[in-house]
Design a protein around this motif. Structure first.
Motif, PDB file in Angstrom:
ATOM      1  N   ARG A   1      91.665  74.748 -59.339  1.00 17.56           N
ATOM      2  CA  ARG A   1      91.973  75.493 -60.338  1.00 17.56           C
ATOM      3  C   ARG A   1      91.484  74.431 -61.565  1.00 17.56           C
ATOM      4  NH1 ARG A   1      97.169  72.943 -61.936  1.00 17.56           N
ATOM      5  NH2 ARG A   1      97.924  71.662 -60.255  1.00 17.56           N
ATOM      6  N   ALA A   2      90.725  73.804 -62.200  1.00 13.07           N
ATOM      7  CA  ALA A   2      90.117  72.990 -63.018  1.00 13.07           C
ATOM      8  C   ALA A   2      88.610  73.405 -63.660  1.00 13.07           C
ATOM      9  CB  ALA A   2      89.982  71.092 -61.799  1.00 13.07           C
ATOM     10  N   ARG A   3      89.035  72.987 -64.840  1.00 10.06           N
ATOM     11  CA  ARG A   3      87.393  73.484 -65.682  1.00 10.06           C
ATOM     12  C   ARG A   3      86.964  72.035 -65.962  1.00 10.06           C
ATOM     13  NH1 ARG A   3      89.370  76.167 -70.282  1.00 10.06           N
ATOM     14  NH2 ARG A   3      88.907  75.134 -71.575  1.00 10.06           N
ATOM     15  N   VAL A   4      85.323  71.622 -65.449  1.00  6.86           N
ATOM     16  CA  VAL A   4      85.140  70.593 -65.637  1.00  6.86           C
ATOM     17  C   VAL A   4      83.863  70.698 -66.270  1.00  6.86           C
ATOM     18  CG1 VAL A   4      84.247  68.627 -64.522  1.00  6.86           C
ATOM     19  CG2 VAL A   4      86.293  69.949 -62.925  1.00  6.86           C
ATOM     20  N   THR A   5      83.957  69.826 -67.624  1.00  6.69           N
ATOM     21  CA  THR A   5      83.037  69.853 -68.267  1.00  6.69           C
ATOM     22  C   THR A   5      82.298  68.104 -68.553  1.00  6.69           C
ATOM     23  OG1 THR A   5      83.697  71.480 -69.379  1.00  6.69           O
ATOM     24  CG2 THR A   5      81.360  70.215 -70.540  1.00  6.69           C
ATOM     25  N   GLY A   6      81.416  67.779 -67.596  1.00  9.26           N
ATOM     26  CA  GLY A   6      81.238  66.446 -67.356  1.00  9.26           C
ATOM     27  C   GLY A   6      81.881  65.261 -66.708  1.00  9.26           C
ATOM     28  N   ARG A   7      82.168  64.723 -67.841  1.00 10.59           N
ATOM     29  CA  ARG A   7      83.555  63.585 -67.062  1.00 10.59           C
ATOM     30  C   ARG A   7      84.894  64.767 -67.659  1.00 10.59           C
ATOM     31  NH1 ARG A   7      84.051  58.707 -69.902  1.00 10.59           N
ATOM     32  NH2 ARG A   7      85.345  57.886 -67.602  1.00 10.59           N
ATOM     33  N   ILE A   8      85.008  65.109 -68.060  1.00  7.99           N
ATOM     34  CA  ILE A   8      85.993  65.909 -69.240  1.00  7.99           C
ATOM     35  C   ILE A   8      86.763  67.234 -67.591  1.00  7.99           C
ATOM     36  CG2 ILE A   8      87.197  66.826 -70.606  1.00  7.99           C
ATOM     37  CD1 ILE A   8      84.964  66.484 -73.468  1.00  7.99           C
ATOM     38  N   VAL A   9      88.054  66.579 -67.640  1.00 13.39           N
ATOM     39  CA  VAL A   9      88.042  67.428 -66.630  1.00 13.39           C
ATOM     40  C   VAL A   9      89.668  68.307 -67.102  1.00 13.39           C
ATOM     41  CG1 VAL A   9      89.544  68.280 -64.898  1.00 13.39           C
ATOM     42  CG2 VAL A   9      87.829  66.598 -64.677  1.00 13.39           C
ATOM     43  N   GLN A  10      90.179  69.673 -67.258  1.00 10.87           N
ATOM     44  CA  GLN A  10      90.990  70.135 -68.052  1.00 10.87           C
ATOM     45  C   GLN A  10      91.843  71.249 -66.949  1.00 10.87           C
ATOM     46  OE1 GLN A  10      90.464  71.675 -72.360  1.00 10.87           O
ATOM     47  NE2 GLN A  10      88.462  71.847 -71.348  1.00 10.87           N
ATOM     48  N   VAL A  11      92.844  71.427 -66.805  1.00  9.75           N
ATOM     49  CA  VAL A  11      93.816  71.816 -65.589  1.00  9.75           C
ATOM     50  C   VAL A  11      95.202  71.742 -66.070  1.00  9.75           C
ATOM     51  CG1 VAL A  11      95.385  71.584 -63.178  1.00  9.75           C
ATOM     52  CG2 VAL A  11      92.561  69.080 -63.906  1.00  9.75           C
ATOM     53  N   THR A  12      95.521  73.777 -65.607  1.00 15.13           N
ATOM     54  CA  THR A  12      96.332  74.240 -66.205  1.00 15.13           C
ATOM     55  C   THR A  12      97.632  73.964 -65.359  1.00 15.13           C
ATOM     56  OG1 THR A  12      96.232  76.219 -64.987  1.00 15.13           O
ATOM     57  CG2 THR A  12      95.060  76.284 -66.802  1.00 15.13           C
ATOM     58  N   ALA A  13      98.736  73.496 -66.001  1.00 18.39           N
ATOM     59  CA  ALA A  13     100.036  73.371 -64.799  1.00 18.39           C
ATOM     60  C   ALA A  13     101.307  74.395 -66.089  1.00 18.39           C
ATOM     61  CB  ALA A  13     100.365  72.378 -65.610  1.00 18.39           C
ATOM     62  N   HIS A  14     102.608  74.960 -65.124  1.00 18.55           N
ATOM     63  CA  HIS A  14     103.292  76.137 -65.501  1.00 18.55           C
ATOM     64  C   HIS A  14     104.450  75.407 -66.339  1.00 18.55           C
ATOM     65  CE1 HIS A  14     100.251  78.291 -63.399  1.00 18.55           C
ATOM     66  NE2 HIS A  14     100.605  79.314 -63.993  1.00 18.55           N
ATOM     67  N   ASP A  15     105.082  74.669 -65.682  1.00 19.53           N
ATOM     68  CA  ASP A  15     105.017  73.834 -66.033  1.00 19.53           C
ATOM     69  C   ASP A  15     105.693  71.657 -65.679  1.00 19.53           C
ATOM     70  OD1 ASP A  15     106.215  73.497 -63.625  1.00 19.53           O
ATOM     71  OD2 ASP A  15     107.929  74.805 -63.628  1.00 19.53           O
ATOM     72  N   ALA A  16     107.025  71.675 -66.668  1.00 17.46           N
ATOM     73  CA  ALA A  16     107.021  69.633 -66.570  1.00 17.46           C
ATOM     74  C   ALA A  16     106.294  69.293 -65.059  1.00 17.46           C
ATOM     75  CB  ALA A  16     107.878  69.532 -67.000  1.00 17.46           C
ATOM     76  N   ALA A  17     107.477  70.220 -63.750  1.00 19.31           N
ATOM     77  CA  ALA A  17     107.305  69.702 -62.698  1.00 19.31           C
ATOM     78  C   ALA A  17     105.829  69.890 -62.288  1.00 19.31           C
ATOM     79  CB  ALA A  17     108.878  70.222 -62.319  1.00 19.31           C
ATOM     80  N   GLU A  18     105.352  70.747 -62.735  1.00 20.69           N
ATOM     81  CA  GLU A  18     103.688  70.697 -62.190  1.00 20.69           C
ATOM     82  C   GLU A  18     102.315  69.737 -62.586  1.00 20.69           C
ATOM     83  OE1 GLU A  18     100.238  74.614 -61.066  1.00 20.69           O
ATOM     84  OE2 GLU A  18     101.820  75.028 -62.108  1.00 20.69           O
TER      85      GLU A  18
END
Length: 307
Positions: free
Chosen positions: A252-269
């Motif tokens: 569920r991550a979007r990776v661009t080179g060294r940069i990773v973006q991951v979604t989370a629905h709430d603080a627990a996630e």
């Protein structure tokens, strides 16, 4: 006030269809929306979505198979002269006449629209687009970025009420982007309508009041930029790492080179994600936690998770 006295939209697309190869290829499939006067509107979509085809129909460079398009109330087919005069288009391609200087090119462009004694406005365009010192240079002598500035000036030289920017900052430097957006934002505040297509979604998010998204020749999203962003409740974790991600996060991550973006629905996630990274021994640098941006919304819609 009765609706009959209301001014027409700056741009109106009504069930626009464009097919090729005897109808086998549907570049546009029933696109309908209006852009009111004075709006800064963003038209987004992946390559092949139909953005340039729609603009070509708007500019009279292609004829719709079905439907109707108007500029300031003027039909682009039946009242093409008035429609063209109301429109200034900055194309993707660098198209220029190599036999004239910058100033001569702008004077000639003015003449196409019957605008005389236009040197004061030409001087203002040259100054605002950083071209004043290139006014007497031959077009062949200019860099790609300078030629791009001249295309913008040519689109604006007859003072059109509607400005269309088709990927205007593709492959240009940061200085031109800043110069261009300052000037276009000024014109928009003065009442000009702006239609922008761009793959730089941060530009669309910062500039556009409303956004439409095309996918496969269809309009799949149309709303105010703020509403599109509010429509996703996702929190976004952004960080840098040189280590492979655990499978459950990589999915569920979007990776661009060294940069990773991951979604989370709430603080627990968020905490679960960070704990998983720690357990897997993944070092994390420059961690940021924020809201999803327009790029996240765009990818969600293009992948069919929203429409």
């Amino acid at each position: 006030m009765p609706s009959s006295t209301a001014s027409p939209p700056a741009i109106s697309f009504e069930n626009v269809k464009k097919t090729y190869r005897g109808g086998q290829v549907k570049a546009l499939n029933g696109v309908s929306f209006d852009i009111p006067c004075g709006e800064f509107f963003g038209l987004l979509g992946p390559n092949g979505a139909g953005k340039t085809t729609l603009i070509s129909v708007l500019a009279g460079l292609a004829k719709a198979t079905e439907g109707r398009v108007r500029v300031m109330g003027h039909d682009v087919v039946n009242d093409y002269a008035a429609a063209r005069k109301a429109l200034g288009v900055v194309p993707q391609e660098l198209v220029f006449d190599p036999f004239f200087s910058v100033r001569e090119s702008l004077r000639i462009q003015s003449g196409y629209f019957g605008v005389k004694h236009n040197d004061d406005w030409i001087d203002e365009l040259l100054a605002n687009l950083g071209l004043a010192d290139k006014a007497n240079a031959n077009m062949r002598q200019l860099s790609g970025g300078m030629k791009r500035r001249v295309l913008v000036a040519q689109a604006l030289v007859h003072r059109p009420p509607v400005i269309v920017l088709d990927e205007p900052t593709a492959g240009v430097d940061v200085e031109l982007r800043q110069t261009l957006w300052q000037f276009i934002a000024r014109l928009n505040k003065e009442g000009h309508t702006v239609l922008l297509t761009t793959h730089y979604l941060e530009e669309a998010e910062a500039l556009c009041q409303r956004i439409g998204m095309l996918k496969g020749g269809r309009l799949v999203a149309l709303d105010r930029t703020s509403q599109l962003l509010a429509g996703t409740a996702h929190t976004m974790l952004r960080f840098k790492t040189d280590v492979a991600l655990p499978a459950e996060i990589a999915a569920r991550a979007r990776v661009t080179g060294r940069i990773v973006q991951v979604t989370a629905h709430d603080a627990a996630e968020v905490e679960t994600t960070l704990a998983t990274l720690r357990a897997a021994g993944v070092p994390v640098e420059d961690l940021e936690i924020g809201r999803a941006d327009l790029e996240d919304v765009f990818l969600n819609i293009m992948q069919g998770d929203a429409a």
